[in-house]
Each structure stands twice: as C-alpha cells, then as structure tokens.
Design a protein around this motif. Structure first.
Motif, PDB file in Angstrom:
ATOM      1  N   PRO A  23      -2.180   3.158   2.971  1.00  0.00           N
ATOM      2  CA  PRO A  23      -1.698   1.775   2.213  1.00  0.00           C
ATOM      3  C   PRO A  23      -1.041   2.147   0.947  1.00  0.00           C
ATOM      4  CG  PRO A  23      -4.121   2.177   2.452  1.00  0.00           C
ATOM      5  CD  PRO A  23      -3.757   3.062   3.098  1.00  0.00           C
ATOM      6  N   PHE A  31       5.404   3.263  12.596  1.00  0.00           N
ATOM      7  CA  PHE A  31       5.893   2.907  11.147  1.00  0.00           C
ATOM      8  C   PHE A  31       4.190   2.026  10.565  1.00  0.00           C
ATOM      9  CE2 PHE A  31       6.641  -0.794   8.134  1.00  0.00           C
ATOM     10  CZ  PHE A  31       7.112   0.064   6.884  1.00  0.00           C
ATOM     11  N   ARG A  32       3.943   1.073  11.363  1.00  0.00           N
ATOM     12  CA  ARG A  32       2.964   0.368  11.017  1.00  0.00           C
ATOM     13  C   ARG A  32       1.631   1.090  11.036  1.00  0.00           C
ATOM     14  NH1 ARG A  32       5.411  -3.818   8.974  1.00  0.00           N
ATOM     15  NH2 ARG A  32       7.087  -4.746  10.259  1.00  0.00           N
ATOM     16  N   LYS A  33       1.547   1.882  11.920  1.00  0.00           N
ATOM     17  CA  LYS A  33       0.169   2.669  12.010  1.00  0.00           C
ATOM     18  C   LYS A  33       0.137   3.561  10.588  1.00  0.00           C
ATOM     19  CE  LYS A  33      -3.695   4.585  13.428  1.00  0.00           C
ATOM     20  NZ  LYS A  33      -3.532   5.351  14.681  1.00  0.00           N
ATOM     21  N   PRO A  68      11.704  -2.986   9.113  1.00  0.00           N
ATOM     22  CA  PRO A  68      11.591  -1.476   9.568  1.00  0.00           C
ATOM     23  C   PRO A  68      12.572  -0.877  10.427  1.00  0.00           C
ATOM     24  CG  PRO A  68       9.982  -3.013  10.850  1.00  0.00           C
ATOM     25  CD  PRO A  68      10.881  -3.533   9.798  1.00  0.00           C
ATOM     26  N   ASP A  69      13.345  -1.793  10.973  1.00  0.00           N
ATOM     27  CA  ASP A  69      14.631  -1.348  11.821  1.00  0.00           C
ATOM     28  C   ASP A  69      15.825  -0.608  11.165  1.00  0.00           C
ATOM     29  OD1 ASP A  69      15.015  -3.915  10.671  1.00  0.00           O
ATOM     30  OD2 ASP A  69      16.527  -4.568  12.525  1.00  0.00           O
ATOM     31  N   ARG A 102       1.469   2.865   7.944  1.00  0.00           N
ATOM     32  CA  ARG A 102       1.273   2.053   6.746  1.00  0.00           C
ATOM     33  C   ARG A 102      -0.277   1.807   6.425  1.00  0.00           C
ATOM     34  NH1 ARG A 102       2.188   0.825   3.055  1.00  0.00           N
ATOM     35  NH2 ARG A 102       2.740  -1.269   2.511  1.00  0.00           N
ATOM     36  N   SER A 103      -0.787   1.460   7.868  1.00  0.00           N
ATOM     37  CA  SER A 103      -2.499   1.354   7.770  1.00  0.00           C
ATOM     38  C   SER A 103      -3.295   2.562   7.395  1.00  0.00           C
ATOM     39  CB  SER A 103      -2.581   0.725   9.164  1.00  0.00           C
ATOM     40  OG  SER A 103      -3.897   0.777   9.420  1.00  0.00           O
ATOM     41  N   ASP A 105       8.251  -3.022   5.137  1.00  0.00           N
ATOM     42  CA  ASP A 105       7.548  -4.092   6.043  1.00  0.00           C
ATOM     43  C   ASP A 105       8.318  -4.754   6.646  1.00  0.00           C
ATOM     44  OD1 ASP A 105       4.861  -2.752   5.761  1.00  0.00           O
ATOM     45  OD2 ASP A 105       4.919  -3.226   3.705  1.00  0.00           O
ATOM     46  N   GLU A 106       9.221  -5.746   6.020  1.00  0.00           N
ATOM     47  CA  GLU A 106       9.960  -6.710   6.480  1.00  0.00           C
ATOM     48  C   GLU A 106      11.122  -6.282   7.435  1.00  0.00           C
ATOM     49  OE1 GLU A 106      12.235 -10.732   5.007  1.00  0.00           O
ATOM     50  OE2 GLU A 106      11.296  -9.255   3.470  1.00  0.00           O
ATOM     51  N   GLU A 119       8.499   1.138  15.402  1.00  0.00           N
ATOM     52  CA  GLU A 119       7.990   0.388  14.490  1.00  0.00           C
ATOM     53  C   GLU A 119       6.400   0.328  14.490  1.00  0.00           C
ATOM     54  OE1 GLU A 119       7.703  -4.215  13.349  1.00  0.00           O
ATOM     55  OE2 GLU A 119       9.214  -3.603  14.770  1.00  0.00           O
ATOM     56  N   THR A 120       6.063   0.698  15.848  1.00  0.00           N
ATOM     57  CA  THR A 120       4.538   0.844  16.216  1.00  0.00           C
ATOM     58  C   THR A 120       3.933   1.960  15.167  1.00  0.00           C
ATOM     59  OG1 THR A 120       4.906   2.127  17.977  1.00  0.00           O
ATOM     60  CG2 THR A 120       4.223  -0.201  18.257  1.00  0.00           C
TER      61      THR A 120
END
Length: 498
Positions: free
Chosen positions: A285, A277-279, A313-314, A281-282, A310-311, A274-275
């Motif tokens: 965008p 994935f979030r990176k 990611p798992d 997305r950042s 985003d809601e 998830e970390t």
C-alpha cells in the motif's frame, strides 16, 4: 518541473552520484560511484586495447555480472557500440545477432562460447568472461557527440529475424533522465534489476538509477521466491517488471515482511490485469504503481500518474518527459478523443532506425504528422490506441501479427522458420493466443512430416530456442487453408485458432 533536456555522452552517468555512495551491487561486490567511474574507465581502456576502432560493435552474452552492467557505459566511453545479447538466447539467435551487427568482439562465459560453431565465429574475436582483465590505466570521461551511435538493441519485427534498433548516447541519456524524473528517483533509492539488460526496459533499470545517484542491484533469479528474498535482503525501494512476473509476485509469500521498503513499482511490456494491479496495491500500500507503455524504437512513450491508477487501471497514461505521443487517424490527422487511431511517438527519444535495414526503417520511422510540435522523424508504432476525454491513453491492440510472451516480442516468421528447420513439419503457422500468466502464448498450426512429429519438433525447440519461444500448443492438420491469392490464409487461422 521539466528535467534538463541537454543530452550528454552516456558514460557521464558513471559520475552522477556522490563518490562514496553505493552505485552497483553485482554478486557479492558493491561499487561506489568512484569505483564505478574507475571501472568504466578501465573497461573502456581494455576494450580499446583489442585494436578496436570508433564505431566498432562489441557484443556481450552473459548474465548480470559486474562487467555486463558496466559495458553500456564503458563501450560508450570508448566510442564503441554495445550489442547486448539476451543470455536466455541460444546459439542460432546469437549467431544472427553477431552476423547482422558485424560485431568485432564477443564477451561471454566459457559455456556460451563453446556452444558456437566455427561458422558462427567468422570475423569475431572471442573473449572468455572468466579470463577478462581490465587492470590497466583508466580512460577519462568522454566528449562524444551525443548523437553518436551507442548501442544496438535487437528486437523482433512482425516478419523475419530480430532487427537492431540504433540508439544514440542522447537517446539513452535522455531516457534515463526522463524515467528518473517521472518516477521521482533519488540517491536513497535501491533498484533491484531483475529484467534482462538486453531489453531497453531492463537496461534502463541501471541507467535511470545512476542518473538519480541511486544504487542498482543486479539480480538473476530462477523462481519468484528468489526475488522476494532479494527485496528483503537489500531493502529494495524500486522494482520494474513485466506482467508475468507481477502475476507470480502477486501470488508469492510476503508474510515475513519483505517488500515493506518498496515505494516504486513499474509495469511495461504488456497490459497488467486489473486483478493483479489490485493485489499489488493491497500487498504494497505504500508503493506507487506506474503503468507504462513503450516500444524499443522510442524507448518509453507513456506512464500513468500513480494517483490515477486506482480509478483508471486500464490506462497507460500520458507522454513521459521528452516524448510527444499522438493518436493519429487513418487520414493523418489527430484522432478525436474517444476515436481509435495509431499511436505515433515523436521527439528526442526516437531511435535512429534499424541497423542496416533501410526498408524496414522506412516502414516504421516516418515523418511526424503535421500536428507534431517536434516534427522530424517519428515512430509509427502500428499499435492502436484511444485518448479519452480525460487525456489518458488506452491501448487497444496491435496491427501486426507480433506475439508478445512475458514481455518478449516474437516474430511468427522466426518461429515458423525454426519449426521448418526441425524437419518435423512440412508447413506451419505460428499464432499468438491469450494466456492469463504470460499475456500471450505461442500456438502452432502444423502439417506433420513423418512419424513422431510432435516429439521431434518439441525436442528441436528445446535444444535450439529459448523457453519463451516454445509453443504452448501444437494443432496438427492435414493442410493449411489457402486464400484466393494463393497464400496461406492466416486470417482464417487466426479466426479459428486464436
């Protein structure tokens, strides 16, 4: 809208785009769709000039050259079966694939061919890539039966050597159409093809792009920064990767604006942390991130709608077009929401089985559950998953002992056999252990045979096996534990070491 489910001969993908639109960039050369059609036809004709018959297997062992990209379509047009060998594999693995497939022809660069020994070449005509000539008359689009065999893609099982998954024209065609549809690919897309073409996921980079009339850019890289540079240089819009690559790219330097054109990112071959994935997305965008699940035996099974990523990611989402994905309980019924079961895939993406291995085929390719709307043969994955009340599927784990390193499925038995062949160990077990960057890494539990065992073993592995099969750790023991039935107690070793 559901895409057209009508399959065609695979080589018709060469004419899906506008004739003057760019179809393929390989090295310094770019082919339009008219050029691609001509090259596919000439290559098909050149293959048939080697006295090959319909159904004969043609192997390729090379990087992402123009020929490597064209061969899947050219072999299909000629009525032959393409057997791509991952260029990172070494002599022993290539020898097994050549022997098992019964390949009549091998196309490779001079250095790879020189690595083969006399016993590896029996019954195989060798053609040096540097001397390849396809200047003859082009063969026109074929009228092959879509159910004809088109490719053997070799994948490791839980035991033994890699097995050839039999894929038809229809399997590959519908896989390309499905992916192009749910990714929303179009003629303006430029796909940077960085994954090995010997993987179903890697080969589909080309096929789905051509199904949409877009441009595929074949690219071999050494370092993540090479990928970053190529994305900026080619204004890439689509990039497929496996978790280790995404981890590296998330840490790369994008400060010069590379990646501004990216609009579609896809992940398969393992869970994306998830970390990471979030990176991503950042960093990007404007790009949609598709989290997917697949297996070579059915090509691709699921994809998560990017609007839900985003809601959730798992999750790996829901079944893709032309796929029916069921979570099956131990009694054969559909598992209730929230209850774990085996992931079973039915429908026209299911492969035809394993090449010349009825026993292994019968274990994996079995009748679909009674609840299946497709029926017929399904792939029983051996993977555990849960479908939530939201309808989304979440991966839970694997039933078998497979080790998955950087998206590569490794057979513990194959690694153990290699270790024993080194002469440095008397007994050995290979296990997969968690690795933040690779997904999993290989750990060996071994009994030494003689002095300097570790140095001899690592030197042998470096010489005989690709990098992703190298053990990260070697734990030396006096003896392996034995279970009551007289076998090595793998479960005890997993509990202690994995």
């Amino acid at each position: 809208m559901t895409p057209d489910p009508t399959p065609f001969p695979l080589d018709h993908l060469a004419i899906r785009g506008a004739p003057d639109a760019p179809a393929l960039t390989a090295g310094t050369e770019t082919l339009t769709y008219a050029d691609l059609e001509e090259e596919v036809g000439r290559t098909a004709s050149a293959l048939l000039s080697r006295r090959l018959n319909a159904g004969d297997r043609v192997a390729s062992w090379m990087g992402k050259t123009k020929l490597a990209c064209i061969l899947p379509l050219a072999a299909a047009r000629a009525g032959l079966v393409h057997v791509p060998i991952n260029p990172v594999l070494k002599r022993a693995q290539a020898r097994h694939i050549l022997s098992d497939s019964g390949a009549k022809l091998l196309l490779a660069n001079e250095a790879r061919l020189a690595s083969l020994e006399d016993g590896d070449r029996s019954g195989v005509e060798l053609l040096v890539l540097e001397h390849w000539d396809a200047s003859g008359e082009a063969l026109g689009p074929s009228k092959r039966d879509p159910e004809d065999l088109a490719a053997l893609l070799y994948t490791s099982g839980s035991t033994g050597k890699p097995k050839g998954v039999m894929l038809s024209h229809a399997n590959l065609w519908l896989g390309a159409i499905s992916v192009a549809h749910y990714l929303g690919l179009g003629p303006g897309d430029r796909t940077l093809a960085v994954l090995p073409l010997a993987f179903d996921y890697g080969q589909n980079q080309l096929l789905s792009t051509w199904a949409a009339g877009g441009q595929a850019i074949a690219f071999d890289y050494l370092l993540p920064k090479d990928v970053v540079s190529a994305i900026g240089r080619h204004d890439v819009t689509v990039l497929a990767g496996v978790p280790p690559l995404w981890i590296q790219l998330a840490e790369a330097d994008w400060s010069k604006g590379q990646g501004a054109t990216l609009r579609t990112l896809t992940n398969s071959g393992g869970h994306l942390p998830e970390t990471v994935f979030r990176k991503l997305r950042s960093l990007f965008p404007a790009a949609s991130v598709h989290l997917m699940y697949g297996l070579t035996e059915a090509f691709r099974s699921t994809s998560l709608d990017p609007s839900l990523a985003d809601e959730h990611p798992d999750s790996v989402g829901k079944a893709i077009p032309f796929a029916e994905v069921m979570i099956v309980a131990s009694d054969g019924s559909e598992a209730l929401p929230g209850r774990e079961g085996e992931l079973v895939h039915a429908g026209p993406l299911v492969a035809q089985g394993y090449w010349q291995d009825q026993e292994k085929s019968a274990e994996r390719f079995k009748p679909a559950p009674a609840s299946s709307r497709y029926g017929g043969t399904a792939v029983w994955s051996g993977d555990r998953a849960v479908r939530g009340k939201d309808g989304l599927i979440r991966f839970r784990g694997r039933d078998d002992a497979m080790i998955k390193v950087s998206g590569n499925r490794l057979s513990p038995t194959e690694i153990e056999e290699a270790a024993l062949s080194s002469g440095a160990v008397r007994d050995v077990i290979a296990l997969g252990v968690k690795d933040e960057r690779l997904g999993q890494a290989v750990r060996l539990i071994a009994v030494a045979d003689g002095e300097s065992a570790e140095d001899r073993l690592r030197a042998y592995f470096a010489r005989e096996l690709p990098a992703y099969m190298q053990p990260r750790d070697i734990v030396w023991v006096d003896a392996l534990p034995i279970s009551p039935n007289g076998k090595v107690d793998r479960a005890a070793l997993v509990k202690e070491h994995a």
